[in-house]
Design an enzyme around this catalytic site. Structure first.
Site, short mmCIF file in Angstrom:
data_model
loop_
_atom_site.label_atom_id
_atom_site.label_comp_id
_atom_site.label_asym_id
_atom_site.label_seq_id
_atom_site.Cartn_x
_atom_site.Cartn_y
_atom_site.Cartn_z
N LEU A 136 0.74 -1.18 0.04
CA LEU A 136 0.09 -0.05 -0.12
C LEU A 136 0.83 1.29 -0.15
CD1 LEU A 136 -2.94 1.48 0.38
CD2 LEU A 136 -2.39 1.07 3.10
N ALA A 141 3.07 8.52 -0.11
CA ALA A 141 1.83 8.33 0.56
C ALA A 141 2.16 7.34 1.56
CB ALA A 141 0.84 7.75 -0.31
N SER A 143 0.74 7.69 5.73
CA SER A 143 -0.70 7.76 6.61
C SER A 143 -1.73 8.37 5.63
CB SER A 143 -0.44 8.80 7.73
OG SER A 143 0.80 8.73 8.36
N THR A 171 7.15 -5.04 3.72
CA THR A 171 7.39 -6.16 4.47
C THR A 171 7.28 -7.51 3.64
OG1 THR A 171 6.96 -5.09 6.58
CG2 THR A 171 6.96 -7.60 6.50
N ILE A 345 16.27 -1.06 34.02
CA ILE A 345 16.30 -2.07 34.96
C ILE A 345 17.67 -3.02 35.03
CG2 ILE A 345 15.38 -4.24 36.04
CD1 ILE A 345 12.61 -2.99 35.68
N GLU A 371 1.52 -0.28 10.06
CA GLU A 371 -0.04 -0.39 10.08
C GLU A 371 -0.62 0.55 10.62
OE1 GLU A 371 -1.95 -3.83 9.69
OE2 GLU A 371 -0.07 -5.23 9.26
C1 LIG Z 1 9.11 -1.95 9.92
C2 LIG Z 1 8.03 -1.52 8.87
C3 LIG Z 1 7.18 -2.26 8.17
C4 LIG Z 1 6.20 -1.89 7.33
N1 LIG Z 1 5.45 -2.61 6.44
C5 LIG Z 1 4.62 -2.20 5.55
C6 LIG Z 1 4.05 -3.06 4.67
O1 LIG Z 1 4.11 -4.32 4.56
N2 LIG Z 1 3.09 -2.68 3.36
C7 LIG Z 1 2.85 -1.34 3.49
O2 LIG Z 1 2.14 -0.86 2.39
N3 LIG Z 1 3.63 -0.21 4.25
C8 LIG Z 1 4.20 -0.95 5.42
N4 LIG Z 1 4.93 -0.20 6.32
C9 LIG Z 1 4.84 1.50 6.22
C10 LIG Z 1 3.93 1.93 7.23
O3 LIG Z 1 2.32 1.58 7.16
C11 LIG Z 1 4.06 3.32 7.13
O4 LIG Z 1 5.39 3.84 7.73
C12 LIG Z 1 3.04 4.18 8.12
O5 LIG Z 1 1.57 3.98 7.67
C13 LIG Z 1 3.43 5.40 8.29
O6 LIG Z 1 3.59 6.39 6.89
P1 LIG Z 1 4.88 7.05 6.68
O7 LIG Z 1 6.05 6.39 7.38
O8 LIG Z 1 4.89 7.44 5.39
O9 LIG Z 1 4.83 8.40 7.84
P2 LIG Z 1 3.95 9.75 7.36
O10 LIG Z 1 2.61 9.37 6.88
O11 LIG Z 1 4.66 10.65 6.64
O12 LIG Z 1 3.97 10.40 8.73
C14 LIG Z 1 5.02 10.99 9.57
C15 LIG Z 1 4.61 11.68 10.67
O13 LIG Z 1 3.40 12.29 10.75
C16 LIG Z 1 2.46 12.16 11.52
N5 LIG Z 1 1.22 12.16 10.77
C17 LIG Z 1 0.77 11.94 9.46
N6 LIG Z 1 -0.62 12.32 9.44
C18 LIG Z 1 -0.90 13.11 10.45
C19 LIG Z 1 -2.09 13.61 10.91
N7 LIG Z 1 -3.31 13.72 9.99
N8 LIG Z 1 -2.27 14.05 12.26
C20 LIG Z 1 -1.17 13.87 12.99
N9 LIG Z 1 -0.14 13.44 12.79
C21 LIG Z 1 0.10 12.82 11.54
C22 LIG Z 1 2.60 10.59 11.62
O14 LIG Z 1 2.02 9.76 12.79
C23 LIG Z 1 4.12 10.29 11.54
O15 LIG Z 1 4.30 10.64 13.02
C24 LIG Z 1 6.01 -0.50 7.12
C25 LIG Z 1 6.62 0.44 8.05
C26 LIG Z 1 7.66 -0.04 8.73
C27 LIG Z 1 8.62 0.91 9.65
#
Ligand SMILES: Cc1cc2nc3c(=O)[nH]c(=O)nc-3n(C[C@H](O)[C@H](O)[C@H](O)COP(=O)(O)OP(=O)(O)OC[C@H]3O[C@@H](n4cnc5c(N)ncnc54)[C@H](O)[C@@H]3O)c2cc1C
Length: 391
Positions: A136, A141, A143, A171, A345, A371
């Protein structure tokens, strides 16, 4: 010893008392403690994809637990599967993450797939003959999942879709046989089942990470990737709803892994506090250490009960999105707090590699990002409370 600890058994038995399920969990707990846990440190340090662990767990039926028997599933209650993920969080979080994402893909096909897709993909997936990945997120893109730029065009002439785009943070990337890819068509957000050897699909960069280092994280390039029309999941234009539903489901799994990471970090802290002496007595005798242990254990119990309740709500056909978000938020923040206190600890022994607690802290750090971040969980929860349907 089995990882099917008394606390988990007691919490589960408040919801179910089937002895078959308890026996299965007992034997999965034995397997994880004897065969999976001993290799977790090496898997993390050497960044080994946990293929052997996954194969063992598939063989023991973990992935078949919640699925219908007509596809070879065990048709056991969802909380039983969730309890097994908690144990896997204790044993090896890298294996847990790979397996949880795989099972999210299975759930998506079960919920939205055609009979043919279930025969062709769900059966081999739940038996571990294929590995799944959920694609996804994109470079721009995360969050904001509605902002994806990947596009799919229907080619009526060849009865196929042509997909173009780039996915990131996937992943199981590079090891998966099937990628569940989200892309936008003329009719809107849609989901596609893309085989690993599909023309035009290429695995991009492998991304190194601070925790869960055994499970891979890759980019995915789709350049004129040709996918048969029959591989559209469900209906065109409904992919966003499907993605959200799969994420609600997947979040209960991440909550369970988080609870397991917290539980193992707590157990190591409890044992260490009894044998580490300072000022002539075990540190467990100091009130400030006792308070930490009490707070850690209380938060873990709350996380476990909330997570199992979310699984129960899903199993019983209730609207579980709110409680799943609450469980994911609370359990992942608990894993961070508990693993951090575990390092405290253990003192310097916690900061160096000696007792593995720094691995638990690094693994826990992922759980409040993947997620859906903790901020997004709070948005979902507050929007639900305010009766808005923005997310
Ligand atoms: C180890 C790992 C495994 C993963 N596996 C998968 C997978 O298998 N498939 C897949 O599709 N994705 C995967 N992801 C991606 C994961 O789902 C995204 O990293 C996550 O959804 C956040 O998106 P971003 O990293 O782009 O952060 P961003 O969306 O850029 O956010 C950056 C910061 O801004 C904050 N933020 C964003 N919007 C808002 C809002 N409206 N209000 C307040 N705060 C906000 C967020 O909380 C975060 O702190 C994985 C990520 C990791 C770290």
């Amino acid at each position: 010893m089995t990882l099917f600890r008394k606390e988990l058994r007691d919490a589960l038995s408040m919801l179910y008392s089937s002895s078959d399920a308890m026996q299965l969990l007992e034997s999965l707990g034995d397997l994880m403690e004897s065969k999976i846990m001993p290799n977790a440190r090496r898997i993390d340090a050497e960044r080994i994809f946990p293929r052997e662990n996954l194969d063992m767990l598939f063989k023991h039926g973990l992935c078949r637990i919640p699925f219908p028997s007509r596809y070879g599933g065990l048709e056991l209650p969802y909380p039983v599967y969730i309890a097994s993920l908690e144990m896997l969080g204790m044993a090896c979080a890298s294996t847990g993450l790979s397996l949880a994402i795989h099972c999210t893909v299975c759930s998506g096909i079960e919920m939205f797939g055609s009979e043919e897709q279930k025969e062709h993909y769900l059966k081999p997936l739940i038996h571990g003959k294929m590995l799944g990945a959920f694609a996804l997120t994109e470079p721009d893109a995360g969050s904001d999942a509605k902002a994806i730029q990947t596009r799919a065009r229907l080619d009526e002439h060849n009865n196929s879709y042509i997909i173009n785009g780039r996915k990131r943070f996937i992943t199981n990337g590079g090891y998966a046989d099937l990628y569940l890819v989200f892309a936008v068509t003329e009719k809107g957000y849609s989901a596609f089942l893309v085989d690993k050897d599909c023309n035009g699909l290429r695995i991009g960069k492998y991304m190194d990470k601070m925790g869960v280092r055994g499970s891979t994280l890759t980019e995915l390039h789709l350049n004129d990737c040709i996918v048969p029309k029959a591989n559209l999941l469900g209906e065109e234009g409904k992919g966003y709803d499907y993605a959200m539903e799969m994420l609600h489901t997947g979040r209960i799994g991440i909550a369970a892994l988080s609870t397991g990471i917290a539980q193992i970090a707590f157990e190591k802290s409890l044992a260490y506090s009894k044998r580490r002496y300072a000022f002539g007595k075990p540190i467990a005798e100091f009130q400030m250490i006792r308070q930490k242990l009490a707070d850690m254990h209380t938060a873990i119990s709350a996380a476990r009960h909330l997570t199992l309740s979310a699984a129960w709500a899903k199993d019983n056909g209730l609207d579980y999105a709110l409680i799943a978000a609450e469980a994911k938020l609370f359990a992942s923040e608990t894993a961070k707090m508990v693993s951090d206190e575990a390092i405290q600890i253990h003192g310097a022994y916690g900061y160096v590699d000696e007792y593995d607690v720094n691995r638990h802290w690094r693994d826990a750090r992922m759980m409040s990002i993947g997620e859906g971040t903790s901020e997004i969980m709070r948005l979902i929860i507050s929007h639900r409370l305010l009766r808005s349907d923005v997310l």
